[in-house]
Design a protein around this motif. Structure first.
Motif, PDB file in Angstrom:
ATOM      1  N   HIS A  56       0.863  -1.193   0.000  1.00 28.42           N
ATOM      2  CA  HIS A  56       0.000   0.000   0.000  1.00 28.42           C
ATOM      3  C   HIS A  56       0.891   1.231   0.000  1.00 28.42           C
ATOM      4  CE1 HIS A  56      -4.069   1.747   1.485  1.00 28.42           C
ATOM      5  NE2 HIS A  56      -3.394   2.647   0.800  1.00 28.42           N
ATOM      6  N   TYR A 102       1.311   6.256   7.720  1.00 26.92           N
ATOM      7  CA  TYR A 102       2.210   5.628   6.759  1.00 26.92           C
ATOM      8  C   TYR A 102       3.657   5.770   7.214  1.00 26.92           C
ATOM      9  CZ  TYR A 102      -1.691   5.580   3.415  1.00 26.92           C
ATOM     10  OH  TYR A 102      -2.894   5.354   2.786  1.00 26.92           O
ATOM     11  N   ARG A 108       1.603   1.399   4.388  1.00 23.66           N
ATOM     12  CA  ARG A 108       0.601   1.884   5.342  1.00 23.66           C
ATOM     13  C   ARG A 108       0.685   1.067   6.629  1.00 23.66           C
ATOM     14  NH1 ARG A 108      -4.567   4.508   4.938  1.00 23.66           N
ATOM     15  NH2 ARG A 108      -5.979   3.865   6.606  1.00 23.66           N
ATOM     16  N   PRO A 126      -1.088   7.367  -0.770  1.00 21.38           N
ATOM     17  CA  PRO A 126      -1.635   7.960   0.457  1.00 21.38           C
ATOM     18  C   PRO A 126      -3.151   8.119   0.433  1.00 21.38           C
ATOM     19  CG  PRO A 126      -0.727   9.675  -0.913  1.00 21.38           C
ATOM     20  CD  PRO A 126      -0.426   8.374  -1.618  1.00 21.38           C
TER      21      PRO A 126
END
Length: 225
Positions: free
Chosen positions: A159, A168, A217, A162
């Motif tokens: 991932h 993150y 993430r 954003p």
């Protein structure tokens, strides 16, 4: 030697100056000069491009990259079918000021320092891609009280956009940091990202997607009380 020293040595060996390197990379010579002065550091993707232009390797440019004969010992990845072996990387995500590692991503040549054997049934609550998970330690106080120094965060490295907004791990040009990200509304390119701390003592800032490299993430954490 530091990254800036390695970069200067590689440029000298290739007979390439800041203007030539900047032109080859599609950036300004001033940006190259900032690398050479140690004020900023390129992202992992950019490091690979620099190495290609200079005819060298990522390892030769990166001061902290382990060489083949000094690589971190790789612990066994074996885990029973009921468990998942998740790598922990020996880097620190800074949730505040301090010394920051120069690595952008575990994929940029860093080998796991350890593997966590975690029940598959537990991991399924966090991600359906266990082979893309990684664990990194938190430092600093800018994400307190939610993330404390010493906590381990579980990140989904697949991932890397954003969206949706969330927590993150990313390289922001200065170090590997743990922050809340959200896209700034608008249609201009490249898109801008708002980078925020949880601790109100720290101000938010904005960078473009081209200026950061998102590692993944955060989908879980382990806290020690």
């Amino acid at each position: 030697m530091s990254f800036k020293d390695n970069l200067q040595a590689s440029m000298d060996a290739a007979g390439i100056g800041p203007t030539d390197l900047g032109s080859a990379l599609g950036i300004s010579s001033q940006a190259v000069s900032q690398w050479l002065s140690g004020k900023t550091h390129p992202t992992g993707k950019r490091l690979k491009e620099i190495a290609e232009v200079l005819g060298t390797s990522w390892e030769a440019l990166h001061a902290d990259a382990p060489s083949a004969d000094k690589a971190l010992p790789l612990r066994t990845t074996h885990a029973p079918a009921s468990h998942v072996a998740i790598p922990e990387y020996d880097v620190v995500t800074s949730a505040g000021p301090g010394a920051l590692p120069e690595l952008c991503s575990p994929e940029d040549g860093l080998r796991p320092a350890e593997y966590w054997k975690i029940p598959r049934s537990y991991i399924s609550a966090f991600s359906d891609v266990p082979d893309k998970l990684a664990i990194i330690r938190v430092a600093g106080d800018s994400m307190e009280p939610e993330y404390q120094a010493g906590d381990r965060v579980l990140i989904d490295t697949s991932h890397r956009a954003p969206s949706p907004p969330g927590i993150y791990v990313l390289w922001d040009g200065y170090g590997l940091v743990l922050k809340r990200l959200e896209l700034v509304p608008g249609m201009e390119e490249p898109r801008r990202v708002r980078i925020m701390s949880i601790n109100p003592a720290y101000s938010a800032y904005e960078l473009t997607l081209d200026e950061i490299a998102i590692n993944g993430r955060v989908v879980g954490k382990w806290a020690w009380k």
